[in-house]
Write a protein that holds these residues in place. Structure first.
Motif, short mmCIF file in Angstrom:
data_model
loop_
_atom_site.label_atom_id
_atom_site.label_comp_id
_atom_site.label_asym_id
_atom_site.label_seq_id
_atom_site.Cartn_x
_atom_site.Cartn_y
_atom_site.Cartn_z
N LYS A 15 0.82 -1.23 0.00
CA LYS A 15 0.00 0.00 0.00
C LYS A 15 0.85 1.27 0.00
O LYS A 15 0.54 2.23 -0.70
CB LYS A 15 -0.94 -0.04 1.22
N GLN A 16 1.90 1.30 0.82
CA GLN A 16 2.75 2.49 0.87
C GLN A 16 3.42 2.74 -0.47
O GLN A 16 3.49 3.88 -0.95
CB GLN A 16 3.82 2.32 1.97
N THR A 19 0.86 3.97 -3.08
CA THR A 19 0.47 5.34 -2.79
C THR A 19 1.58 6.32 -3.18
O THR A 19 1.31 7.38 -3.74
CB THR A 19 0.12 5.49 -1.30
N LEU A 164 -2.32 2.29 5.24
CA LEU A 164 -3.07 2.95 4.18
C LEU A 164 -4.05 1.96 3.54
O LEU A 164 -4.08 1.79 2.32
CB LEU A 164 -2.12 3.52 3.12
N ASN A 182 -5.29 3.34 10.09
CA ASN A 182 -4.79 4.17 8.98
C ASN A 182 -4.19 5.48 9.48
O ASN A 182 -4.52 5.95 10.57
CB ASN A 182 -5.92 4.48 8.02
N GLU A 183 -3.32 6.06 8.66
CA GLU A 183 -2.82 7.39 9.00
C GLU A 183 -3.98 8.38 9.00
O GLU A 183 -4.97 8.20 8.29
CB GLU A 183 -1.73 7.83 8.01
N GLY A 202 -6.46 8.90 6.01
CA GLY A 202 -5.78 8.53 4.78
C GLY A 202 -6.20 7.15 4.31
O GLY A 202 -6.88 6.41 5.01
N THR A 204 -5.39 3.99 0.79
CA THR A 204 -4.58 3.59 -0.35
C THR A 204 -4.74 4.57 -1.51
O THR A 204 -5.84 4.97 -1.85
CB THR A 204 -4.99 2.19 -0.84
N ARG A 221 5.89 10.65 4.67
CA ARG A 221 5.41 9.63 5.60
C ARG A 221 6.63 9.04 6.29
O ARG A 221 7.18 8.02 5.87
CB ARG A 221 4.61 8.56 4.86
N SER A 249 -11.38 9.77 0.45
CA SER A 249 -11.05 9.08 1.69
C SER A 249 -12.23 9.19 2.65
O SER A 249 -13.37 9.03 2.23
CB SER A 249 -9.77 9.62 2.32
#
Length: 282
Positions: A15-16, A19, A164, A182-183, A202, A204, A221, A249
């Protein structure tokens, strides 16, 4: 079964990385490629660009400019009735109601705690225990800016690093505690209704969360929690633009106990529009 499969995929996805790649591409000036992407995206999600201040896809230099588009004046009239709280975003009302002690409903069968959502901030937990909450989900087809539900003075903002996961209906039904994992960016306001928090979650491919008073909060991040405090210099009015997601989101809005009552015609799954009535003072 399908939702469980989608949840498993979410655990496996990088995911990171996805993104970061999408965020990098979305801010590139790619000329005709950007225009074609915007036109294709608009057709796929049935986006009405006639509502936007820039209604021609050619007028956007980057995909991010398109995501963060502003609407023409008057497109989202704000209910200016005294004692009325308005909807903060275009989207879907995925959940709303009372916080039972410190538990919020994420989806059928899934609860999460106020402590985890608010990163164990003792004052905020005290403010919103037994309070009220509304969760608004913004899909890719929605207008991506979020607004103030009432007049407020910003007192504190916290960035909480996290995962994410997608926040679509399928994943909120399949992944426990997703909003607290999630963030997110937590904005605490002092209002005529008492303390109010807007929590910007936040997800994905959400390349960025941005607010008007500090600019881009994420990225970077770097995995570090950050905190800002304010002495009354940031004042926002009901319906005022707070900031934007670079793709859809979720916004979670919190009020203290015995301060608001949700409109009687609200139902889970209702379409939301910035400025329409959400609740009123008790």
């Amino acid at each position: 079964m399908l939702n469980q499969f989608k949840a498993i995929i979410q655990y496996l996805l990088p995911k990171q990385l996805l993104t970061s790649i999408f965020g990098w591409l979305a801010k590139k000036r790619l000329g005709k490629v950007t225009t074609w992407l915007i036109i294709g995206f608009s057709k796929l999600y049935k986006i009405n660009l006639d509502e936007a201040k820039l209604s021609n896809a050619k007028d956007y230099q980057t995909f991010n400019d398109f995501f963060a588009r502003e609407l023409k004046d008057g497109t989202r009239p704000i209910d200016d009735t005294a004692n009325v709280v308005v909807m903060p975003a275009d989207g879907v009302l995925s959940q709303f109601g009372s916080i039972q002690a410190n538990q919020l409903l994420q989806a059928k069968g899934h609860f999460y705690s106020l402590e985890s959502l608010l990163a164990c901030h003792p004052d905020m937990i005290k403010f919103f225990t037994n309070g009220s909450y509304a969760t608004t989900y913004l899909s890719p087809k929605n207008y991506h800016r979020f607004h103030m539900p009432c007049d407020g003075i910003l007192r504190e903002m916290i960035y909480v690093p996290g995962s994410l996961f997608s926040v679509s209906q399928a994943t909120t039904q399949g992944i426990p505690n997703i909003f607290a994992r999630n963030e997110r960016v937590i904005c605490l306001f002092e209002t005529e209704f008492g303390p109010m928090a807007q929590i910007l979650v936040g997800a994905t491919i959400v390349g960025s969360i941005e607010v008007q008073w500090e600019g881009v909060i994420t990225p970077p991040r770097d995995g570090i929690m950050k905190r800002w405090t304010y002495a009354g210099e940031v004042k926002l009015t009901k319906g005022q633009d707070m900031g934007c997601f670079k793709l859809g989101s979720t916004v979670i809005t919190l009020f203290a106990s015995n301060t608001i009552e949700f409109s009687s015609d609200l139902k889970i799954g209702n379409t939301t529009r910035v400025g329409r009535k959400l609740a009123e003072r008790i």
